[in-house]
Design an enzyme around this catalytic site. Structure first.
Site, short mmCIF file in Angstrom:
data_model
loop_
_atom_site.label_atom_id
_atom_site.label_comp_id
_atom_site.label_asym_id
_atom_site.label_seq_id
_atom_site.Cartn_x
_atom_site.Cartn_y
_atom_site.Cartn_z
CG HIS A 244 -1.76 1.12 1.50
ND1 HIS A 244 -3.12 1.11 1.30
CD2 HIS A 244 -1.47 2.37 1.96
CE1 HIS A 244 -3.63 2.29 1.63
NE2 HIS A 244 -2.64 3.08 2.04
CD GLU A 245 1.91 3.40 3.81
OE1 GLU A 245 1.94 4.47 3.16
OE2 GLU A 245 1.06 3.16 4.67
CG HIS A 248 -0.01 6.13 -0.53
ND1 HIS A 248 -1.21 6.57 -1.05
CD2 HIS A 248 -0.34 5.51 0.64
CE1 HIS A 248 -2.20 6.23 -0.24
NE2 HIS A 248 -1.70 5.58 0.80
ZN LIG Z 1 -2.59 5.04 2.66
#
Ligand SMILES: [Zn+2]
Length: 328
Positions: A244-245, A248
Site C-alpha cells: 500500500h505505501e 502511494h
Molecule cells: Zn494510505
C-alpha cells in the site's frame, strides 16, 4: 495506509482483541467508530505540509495527525502537477516520453533501513528473512500474481542497512528525528525506493511520500517492521502495508479518496466508496454509482488477507507518474 479498526469496532464485530491489546498504546474510549472519528481528524489536521505524505494508523488510532486522506484541493494540486510534469518531460525528451503509458518492466532498486533501539526483536531487530519475504510480496502484488492487474513494476533488494539509534526509535511521524534519520540514511536517485522499518509513533502502520518533481531527502516509505510477512501485527502481517505505501510512493491515492463524488481517486476503474473499508466487509457498497466498494484493492484499509489487487487504471496511473517523476 489505513486506520485499523479500533477496539470497540472489533468487540462489536465479535473479534477477539487479546492480541490487539498488545498493539494498543491507548484503548480508544467512546461511541464513535474510530474510522469515522479519525477520518474527521484527517480533514482537520491536513496541512500543506502533508500534501506529499500519506500514513496508515494502527488499531486504537491515537494519532493526533492523520495525513492519510488528502483534501480535494490537495488532490487538484497534485493532479495538476502531474500534468505539468508530463508536459515538462515532453518538452525535454519529446512527446514519446510523456505519451501513452507503456508497460515495460521497471525494476526498482530497494534499500531497506532497519531502525533499531537495540539488538532485541522488541527493539526492532527483525530478521533478514522477513525483508526478503516483503520484497517477494511486492513482486507478487505488482506483477498481478495475487489476482489483480499486472503493473510495470518489479522490486530488487539492493541492501539492508541496520541502524541502532534509540533517538530514532520509534520513528515519529513528522518529527525532526524523522528528518534527521532520512537525511542521514537516504540513498540513491528518484528511482530508488528507500524503505525505513521500525516501531512507529501514534499507532501508525506506515506512511509514504508521493512523488515530486524535485527529489528531497524525505522521499521514501516508512513501514512498521512487524507488518512484514510473519510479523506480530495481527491481521496486518502479510506485507500489504508495504504494498500500500509503495502504491502511494508511485502516486496512487486511496480508493475512497473523494468519497462518492467527483473524480474520486483519479482512477476510473476503481468504484467509488464513501469511506475506508475495514476488516473484510464482503458486498459493501456505499455509493450509488456503479460497482461494489473496492475492498480487495491494496489502496483500501482492509486486512492484509482481504486485499490482493491493483486495477489496470491504477497500473496506468503508476507508470504515467513514474515517467513524469521518477524515471531517469
Ligand atoms: Zn494510505
Amino acid at each position: 495506509m489505513g486506520l485499523r479498526p479500533n477496539l470497540l469496532t472489533r468487540r462489536a464485530a465479535g473479534v477477539a482483541s487479546t492480541t490487539l491489546a498488545l498493539l494498543l498504546s491507548t484503548a480508544a474510549v467512546g461511541v464513535t467508530p474510530a474510522a469515522a472519528a479519525l477520518a474527521g481528524h484527517a480533514e482537520e489536521c491536513a496541512t500543506p505540509a502533508d500534501t506529499h505524505t500519506d500514513a496508515k494508523v494502527k488499531a486504537g488510532g491515537t494519532a493526533k495527525h492523520d495525513p492519510n486522506e488528502l483534501t480535494a484541493a490537495q488532490v487538484r494540486e497534485r493532479d495538476a502537477d502531474l500534468v505539468a510534469a508530463l508536459r515538462e518531460r515532453a518538452l525535454r525528451n519529446g512527446p514519446e516520453a510523456a505519451g501513452p503509458a507503456t508497460m515495460a518492466t521497471v525494476t526498482i532498486p530497494v534499500i531497506v533501513h532497519v531502525i533499531q533501539r537495540d539488538s532485541t526483536r522488541a527493539g526492532g531487530n527483525i530478521p533478514d528473512s522477513m525483508i526478503t519475504s516483503q520484497i517477494n510480496v511486492l513482486n507478487q502484488a505488482y506483477s498481478g500474481a495475487t489476482g489483480g492487474a499486472p503493473t510495470a513494476f518489479a522490486f530488487q533488494l539492493q541492501s539492508i542497512n541496520r541502524v541502532t539509534n534509540p533517538a530514532w526509535y520509534p520513528i515519529v511521524y513528522g518529527s525532526s528525528a524523522e528528518r534527521s534519520m532520512k537525511t542521514s540514511l537516504r540513498q540513491g536517485g528518484k528511482n530508488v525506493l528507500n524503505m525505513y522499518l521500525g516501531e512507529l509513533s501514534d499507532d501508525l502502520l506506515g506512511w509514504a511520500t508521493f512523488p515530486k518533481r524535485k527529489l528531497d531527502s524525505m522521499d521514501g516509505v516508512v513501514v512498521l517492521g512487524e507488518s512484514l510477512p510473519s510479523g506480530t501485527a495481527t491481521n496486518y502481517n502479510q506485507g500489504d502495508t508495504g504494498t500500500h505505501e509503495v502504491g502511494h510512493w508511485l502516486n496512487l491515492y486511496h480508493t475512497f479518496q473523494g468519497g462518492c463524488s467527483g473524480s474520486g481517486d483519479s482512477v476510473s476503474d476503481t468504484p467509488a466508496e464513501s469511506s475506508p473499508a475495514y476488516q473484510c466487509p464482503t458486498g459493501r457498497d456505499t455509493c450509488s454509482t456503479a460497482g461494489a466498494d473496492p475492498i480487495h484493492n491494496f489502496m483500501d484499509y482492509t486486512y492484509d488477507s482481504c486485499m490482493y489487487e491493483f486495477t489496470a487504471g491504477q497500473a496506468a496511473r503508476m507508470i504515467t507518474a513514474w515517467n513524469a517523476y521518477r524515471a531517469a
